[in-house]
Design an enzyme around this catalytic site. Structure first.
Site, PDB file in Angstrom:
ATOM      1  N   GLU A 390       0.840  -1.203   0.000  1.00 47.56           N
ATOM      2  CA  GLU A 390       0.000   0.000   0.000  1.00 47.56           C
ATOM      3  C   GLU A 390       0.874   1.252   0.000  1.00 47.56           C
ATOM      4  OE1 GLU A 390      -3.617   0.195   0.642  1.00 47.56           O
ATOM      5  OE2 GLU A 390      -3.925  -1.962   0.562  1.00 47.56           O
ATOM      6  N   ASN A 393       6.916   2.302   3.359  1.00 44.93           N
ATOM      7  CA  ASN A 393       7.077   3.374   4.339  1.00 44.93           C
ATOM      8  C   ASN A 393       8.057   4.438   3.842  1.00 44.93           C
ATOM      9  OD1 ASN A 393       5.187   2.064   5.801  1.00 44.93           O
ATOM     10  ND2 ASN A 393       6.463   1.661   7.596  1.00 44.93           N
TER      11      ASN A 393
END
Lengths: 408, 251
Positions: A390, A393
């Site tokens: 998604e 980081n």
């Protein structure tokens, strides 16, 4: 789960002989017990507490007892997910007029956090399905009659998503797709594929979003990947070879695809962060229970100051992560200007901190933490990938720094 | 027949919580402790909702007696499928001393006021384990009772109840209106659904409005933890076992 039960507290039922068939008495479900500083119900409305209660009950009864088996046997728990959909978990933030439950992003975060205590991998898939359902609003997705997959990443474009190469050439009233997608969650087992492909020139503005149903000629799948965690969802490459898709299957206008993908991801990031929160919450409970039972050097580990301090730090980071995730959900719901940055910050912070919390909980279990009989290792393995997908980081940091450094 | 069923639901300390006695031995710690609906009350609600789904009855009304937090329990019942809720407000000292006798008086008054055809309760609450409210309510109303029900079926205007008793199973047929108390094997309660949770129709009422006097006739003197389990003794022969049992006065 039996081993966790051996260390877990013995369930007290007053003196009655009440035994409900569907409850597993091997451990106290996470979230029950004296209201403590990490209780995820703090600050919620009564209605939200009800949603949370349903989600915790579902997680404890339908998911937690099967979590280890789903992981070891790599089972995609279709029936359990459909049961969840019947309770309204299939399209939580989808509008009711198309079959969704019509709740807010914050309600969604609370629910996924609770479900995740039962099985991170399955909850993460449910959240991806929810993201697709939100994007499409049709196709019987809310009831989970059909399941969905989100296809953006390619072998050659991960973080650099806008450089994707899958082409879609317009021929009459169909697009002909060629290319391949990698790491697709649910790939091969799901029915509906939301595919980002290039209809125009290079860069993000040339990308469109097409919905492809399984069984369409030219839609093929690679082998099922063997993963460290997230084993209750199959992951496969999606291969498109002269796959013809009707123009009516396009979501939005040509060139809007990247926008749609990124909008979907904002919510997706909150969802994944919420799954990390649930895992960390479960691990804090497990670690706490273990410290109260395990004895060394003549006393329980809970008397050891270092471990007390560590547990305190874990609890603090958990609550801090939770607050940031909930704030991001509220910002997204209200379309605030800081929503995108907050979603990135929340995903970055929560996934990192929660992984550390789960890892620390494993350490506190000593050698037992490394055994597959104990749930803590599965939480660690399952949420490790949340720091990667998604949007890695690192990409989250890119988004945040861009917001800080762009002259407005 | 009104086709209305009243279901009593009680808010109790959650079954999974470790109970602690208050330092002054006056009771059990309830502040900040997780509460939920009594498991037998959940079974009662499920049975009522099932009867409505089978079209034997028309309306399910969930009732709870207690402070503001009792509304959470009513809301759970609404989320499981009850049509409306009634919260009988009892707070503070009155709530501490509220026992089966007072609750049965309240339920009896409500059953008359609501013209209920059936009153379904859990067989007992897991905090006090009294197993009295259902029976007392039936007596106050002079209604037949089907307690420890493990199977319920409506046959015309009679109810067939299979009861779990010490000797096995007993089947009885009783007239309506009646009081039933739910035992464990009656059914498996459903989950609340998210859409149902958003329903909110809870009316509020005070015991005085129903003409009920809730003063208690009982006074709790002391609450203690059960004694610690002592280690056992291994014996070699059956004779030794019998001797030890005689010694301890057990036989």
């Amino acid at each position: 789960m039996a081993a966790a039960g051996a260390l877990g507290r013995i369930v007290r039922l007053g003196s009655s002989l009440c035994r409900k068939q569907r409850f597993i008495f091997t451990r106290s479900p996470p979230g029950r017990g004296i209201a403590s500083c990490v209780d995820p119900a703090h600050g919620l409305t009564d209605e939200q507490k009800e949603f949370q209660e349903v989600a915790f009950n579902f997680a404890a009864n339908e998911m937690a007892p099967n979590m280890a088996e789903w992981d070891q046997k790599e089972i995609f728990p279709v029936e359990t997910m459909r049961k969840a959909a019947q309770l309204g978990f299939g399209g939580i933030y989808v509008q009711p007029d198309v079959g969704g439950t019509g709740l807010s992003r914050l309600d969604t975060s609370v629910i996924f956090e609770a479900l995740s205590t039962g099985c991170v991998s399955t909850t993460a898939y449910i959240s991806i399905h929810n993201m697709c359902a939100w994007m499409i609003d049709t196709f019987d997705l809310c009831s989970m009659e059909k399941f969905a997959s989100y296809c953006l990443t390619e072998p050659g474009s991960g973080s650099d998503a806008a450089s994707l190469l899958t082409t879609a050439q317009l021929k009459g009233d169909h697009y002909i797709l060629n290319g391949s997608k990698a790491f697709i969650s649910g790939g091969g087992d799901t029915d509906v594929y939301v595919v980002m492909c290039r209809t125009g020139a290079k860069g993000p503005k040339g990308i469109s979003c097409l919905v492809i149903e399984k069984g369409t000629p030219g839609l093929n799948f690679g082998k099922k990947e063997k993963k460290v965690g997230w084993n209750s969802q199959p992951t496969r490459a999606v291969i498109l070879e002269d796959c013809a898709v009707p123009v009516t299957n396009r979501l939005g206008a040509e060139g809007q695809g990247f926008n749609i993908a990124m909008k979907g991801l904002n919510g997706g990031r909150i969802n994944i962060a919420s799954c990390s929160l649930g895992a960390a919450h479960a691990c804090v409970q497990l670690a706490r229970d273990h410290l109260l039972v395990r004895k060394q050097f003549g006393e329980t580990l809970s008397n050891n100051q270092y471990l007390q301090f560590q547990l305190a730090e874990m609890a603090t980071k958990l609550v801090a992560s939770r607050l940031l995730v909930r704030e991001a959900a509220t910002a997204l719901q209200g379309n605030r200007p800081d929503a995108v940055s907050l979603c990135s910050m929340a995903k970055l912070f929560a996934t990192d901190e929660c992984f550390n919390i789960c890892n620390q909980a494993l350490q506190m279990h000593g050698g037992y933490g490394y055994l597959k009989d104990y749930a803590v290792q599965q939480f660690v393995r399952d949420i490790r990938v949340h720091q990667i997908l998604e949007g890695t980081n690192e990409v989250m940091r890119m988004i945040i720094s861009r917001n800080l450094l762009t002259e407005s | 027949m009104s086709g209305r069923v009243l279901v009593g639901v009680k808010r109790v300390i959650d079954y999974a919580v470790k109970i602690r006695v208050k330092p002054d031995n006056s009771g059990v710690v309830t502040d900040g402790v997780k509460h939920s609906m009594n498991p037998f009350c959940e079974i009662a609600v499920e049975e009522a909702v099932k009867l409505k789904e089978k079209k034997f009855i028309k309306e399910v009304v969930a009732v709870s007696c207690g402070p503001q937090q009792a509304q959470e329990t009513i809301r759970t019942a609404l989320a499981m499928g009850a049509d409306r809720g009634i919260h009988v407000e009892v707070t503070g000292k009155d709530y501490d001393t509220l026992g089966p006798l007072q609750v049965s008086k309240i339920f009896a008054a409500l059953a008359k006021k609501e013209d209920a055809q059936l009153l379904i309760l859990g067989k007992q609450a897991i905090d006090d384990d009294c197993n009295q409210t259902g029976q007392m309510t039936a007596a106050l109303l002079d209604w037949p009772q089907g307690t420890f029900a493990s199977e319920v079926s409506l046959e015309g205007d009679k109810i067939k109840v299979v009861r779990e008793i010490d000797g096995g199973l007993e089947t009885i047929k009783i007239n309506t209106p009646a009081v039933l108390t739910a035992d464990l094997r009656l059914n498996t309660p459903r989950y609340a659904t998210l859409p149902n949770i958003m329903k909110k129709k809870i009316a509020q009422v005070k015991p005085a409005d129903l003409g009920v006097d809730i003063t208690s006739r009982l006074e709790v003197l002391r609450v203690d933890e059960p004694p610690q389990r002592l280690a056992g003794v291994t014996v070699e022969t059956v004779d030794d076992l019998v001797a030890k049992l005689k010694e301890s006065g057990t036989i």
